[in-house]
Design an enzyme around this catalytic site. Structure first.
Site, PDB file in Angstrom:
ATOM      1  N   LYS A 120     -11.355 -18.932 -38.231  1.00  0.00           N
ATOM      2  CA  LYS A 120     -10.676 -19.413 -37.010  1.00  0.00           C
ATOM      3  C   LYS A 120     -11.695 -19.971 -36.014  1.00  0.00           C
ATOM      4  CE  LYS A 120      -6.477 -18.297 -38.078  1.00  0.00           C
ATOM      5  NZ  LYS A 120      -5.106 -18.482 -37.880  1.00  0.00           N
ATOM      6  N   LYS A 203      -5.090 -20.836 -48.832  1.00  0.00           N
ATOM      7  CA  LYS A 203      -3.796 -20.187 -48.607  1.00  0.00           C
ATOM      8  C   LYS A 203      -2.869 -21.100 -47.791  1.00  0.00           C
ATOM      9  CE  LYS A 203      -3.463 -17.359 -44.655  1.00  0.00           C
ATOM     10  NZ  LYS A 203      -2.660 -16.434 -43.925  1.00  0.00           N
ATOM     11  N   LYS A 206       0.615 -20.951 -41.711  1.00  0.00           N
ATOM     12  CA  LYS A 206       1.607 -21.371 -40.711  1.00  0.00           C
ATOM     13  C   LYS A 206       1.051 -22.407 -39.760  1.00  0.00           C
ATOM     14  CE  LYS A 206       3.341 -17.286 -39.436  1.00  0.00           C
ATOM     15  NZ  LYS A 206       2.317 -16.875 -38.517  1.00  0.00           N
TER      16      LYS A 206
HETATM   17  P1  ATP Z   1      -1.867 -18.458 -39.033  1.00  0.00           P
HETATM   18  O1  ATP Z   1      -1.945 -19.680 -39.892  1.00  0.00           O
HETATM   19  O2  ATP Z   1      -1.358 -18.744 -37.659  1.00  0.00           O
HETATM   20  O3  ATP Z   1      -3.142 -17.682 -39.025  1.00  0.00           O
HETATM   21  P2  ATP Z   1      -0.526 -17.177 -41.204  1.00  0.00           P
HETATM   22  O4  ATP Z   1       0.193 -18.278 -41.859  1.00  0.00           O
HETATM   23  O5  ATP Z   1      -1.775 -16.702 -41.848  1.00  0.00           O
HETATM   24  O6  ATP Z   1      -0.772 -17.526 -39.667  1.00  0.00           O
HETATM   25  P3  ATP Z   1       0.363 -14.577 -40.389  1.00  0.00           P
HETATM   26  O7  ATP Z   1       1.334 -14.420 -39.309  1.00  0.00           O
HETATM   27  O8  ATP Z   1      -1.062 -14.418 -39.993  1.00  0.00           O
HETATM   28  O9  ATP Z   1       0.508 -16.005 -41.090  1.00  0.00           O
HETATM   29  O10 ATP Z   1       0.703 -13.632 -41.610  1.00  0.00           O
HETATM   30  C1  ATP Z   1       1.837 -12.828 -41.700  1.00  0.00           C
HETATM   31  C2  ATP Z   1       1.868 -12.088 -43.013  1.00  0.00           C
HETATM   32  O11 ATP Z   1       2.124 -12.999 -44.085  1.00  0.00           O
HETATM   33  C3  ATP Z   1       0.549 -11.401 -43.385  1.00  0.00           C
HETATM   34  O12 ATP Z   1       0.862 -10.189 -44.045  1.00  0.00           O
HETATM   35  C4  ATP Z   1      -0.102 -12.346 -44.329  1.00  0.00           C
HETATM   36  O13 ATP Z   1      -0.979 -11.697 -45.215  1.00  0.00           O
HETATM   37  C5  ATP Z   1       1.099 -12.922 -45.066  1.00  0.00           C
HETATM   38  N1  ATP Z   1       0.852 -14.288 -45.523  1.00  0.00           N
HETATM   39  C6  ATP Z   1       0.695 -15.374 -44.721  1.00  0.00           C
HETATM   40  N2  ATP Z   1       0.483 -16.483 -45.470  1.00  0.00           N
HETATM   41  C7  ATP Z   1       0.516 -16.089 -46.768  1.00  0.00           C
HETATM   42  C8  ATP Z   1       0.367 -16.766 -48.015  1.00  0.00           C
HETATM   43  N3  ATP Z   1       0.139 -18.066 -48.057  1.00  0.00           N
HETATM   44  N4  ATP Z   1       0.481 -16.067 -49.155  1.00  0.00           N
HETATM   45  C9  ATP Z   1       0.720 -14.732 -49.110  1.00  0.00           C
HETATM   46  N5  ATP Z   1       0.876 -14.022 -47.971  1.00  0.00           N
HETATM   47  C10 ATP Z   1       0.769 -14.680 -46.808  1.00  0.00           C
END
Ligand code: ATP
Ligand code: LTN
Length: 338
Positions: A120, A203, A206
């Site tokens: 980040k 990965k 979001k």
């Molecule tokens: P950001 O991009 O804003 O950092 P994010 O997409 O990583 O957000 P989070 O809100 O941080 O999403 O994650 C919420 C939950 O979903 C966590 O348990 C995370 O491990 C899981 N998660 C998020 N993206 C994935 C993915 N692509 N595959 C599997 N698990 C995921």
């Protein structure tokens, strides 16, 4: 006997998602779907972690809207507000209060090693704020304030969970058995990491700016199919799960999550067929799996009063438990009680 286990022998689960972007199939298959499976067997606390989201800049009106949408998304994906306390992190002040205390039991060196902080910091090099650095301490507070036994997360959160455990053990070694040491619950299946459709080694996230990289939970069927058509694959033609085929592997994982089929079954189904047919099938399967969720989401978003009532009730239930832990911590560390 563990006094955090209730009369029915149920243990405590906690998890959270940031309202930092629209929910996508990564958060659904990787996290939410597992929460739904656990909800009958545990006492459940699921929050929308808005305080974590502001570690990167958020537009206030968008943050407000997304917080409600993530709440509606939780229920639309199958969480039952009767079985789970669904709440917004900033509505339960004890999270922030405990986070301050835990900051004094988390070490600069260990926080510096967190890969999410490093990633980040690179993505937001103009705003490497102290909140981004102590993000995992607030996460530890989210978990320890409920004395959660189990924390269902995607594979990317393993390191943060280890840190939460280390902080709990360190605190307990000074003050006695205050915190339950939490266990991560990371699906053994490939859904623990759903990858970007455009950069399949990364990965699905979001906050990805490339709209073709993520499939949103509330994308229309046509858009879902278009995004899968554009998904990056490779120069081979066979649908098979193998090293060096990140794009196809990811599509097979998503297809498997949407249909329940194994990789072997998928390979047999598409033997002799090309990537075009496969991508179309993945798009259709995902759109079909999301349809009931989208319908429920629409209904929930049209009754804001009811949604707010659910969040208020959730915050009250969560606060009751969180305040007890905070009082115990304050007493143990020597804050004056009057
Ligand atoms: P950001 O991009 O804003 O950092 P994010 O997409 O990583 O957000 P989070 O809100 O941080 O999403 O994650 C919420 C939950 O979903 C966590 O348990 C995370 O491990 C899981 N998660 C998020 N993206 C994935 C993915 N692509 N595959 C599997 N698990 C995921
Ligand atoms: N850090 C997590 C979100 C999160 C969380 C939590 C997950 C915040 N607090 C407590 C589990 C338990 C993320 O970035 N995915």
């Amino acid at each position: 006997m563990d006094n955090n286990i209730n009369n029915n022998g149920k243990k405590i689960v906690l998890s959270g998602i940031q309202p930092s972007g629209d929910l996508n199939i990564g958060t659904y298959f990787g996290a939410l779907k597992n929460w739904v499976k656990l909800q009958n067997d545990y006492i459940n606390y699921f929050c929308i972690v808005d305080m974590h989201a502001i570690t990167v800049r958020q537009d206030p009106s968008v943050l407000r809207r997304r917080t409600l949408e993530v709440a509606a998304g939780y229920i639309a994906c199958g969480l039952d507000p009767e079985k789970c306390a669904l709440f917004v992190q900033s509505h339960v002040p004890a999270h922030a209060q405990l986070a301050w205390v835990l900051n004094c039991y988390a070490m600069f060196g260990e926080l510096s090693r967190m890969t999410q902080f490093k990633e980040k910091s690179e993505q937001h090099s103009d705003n490497i704020n102290a909140g981004l650095f102590t993000y995992p301490v607030l996460q530890a507070a989210d978990i320890l304030i409920y004395n959660a036994h189990l924390v269902p997360v995607g594979a990317d959160q393993k390191q943060h969970l280890e840190l939460s455990r280390d902080i709990a053990v360190r605190f307990n070694s000074v003050y006695g058995d205050v915190f339950t040491v939490p266990e991560p619950y990371i699906s053994k299946e490939k859904s623990a990491k759903i990858c970007s459709l455009q950069e399949p080694a990364k990965k699905m996230s979001k906050s990805d700016k490339n709209v073709n990289a993520t499939v949103l939970l509330f994308d229309k069927k046509d858009d879902i199919i278009k995004k899968f058509k554009r998904a990056v694959t490779d120069s081979d033609t066979a649908v098979r799960f193998a090293e060096g085929k990140d794009g196809v592997n990811n599509l097979m994982t998503i297809y498997s999550c949407a249909t329940g089929k194994s990789y072997d079954e998928i390979e047999r189904e598409f033997s002799g067929k090309g990537y075009g047919d496969f991508k179309l099938a993945v798009g259709e399967a995902v759109a079909d799996a999301l349809m009931p969720i989208q319908k429920k989401f629409g209904e929930l978003m049209s009754d804001r009063t009811e949604l707010e009532k659910i969040l208020k009730d959730g915050a009250q239930r969560a606060s009751r438990r969180a305040d007890r832990t905070l009082a115990k911590v304050y007493k143990k560390i020597g804050f004056l009680q009057i």
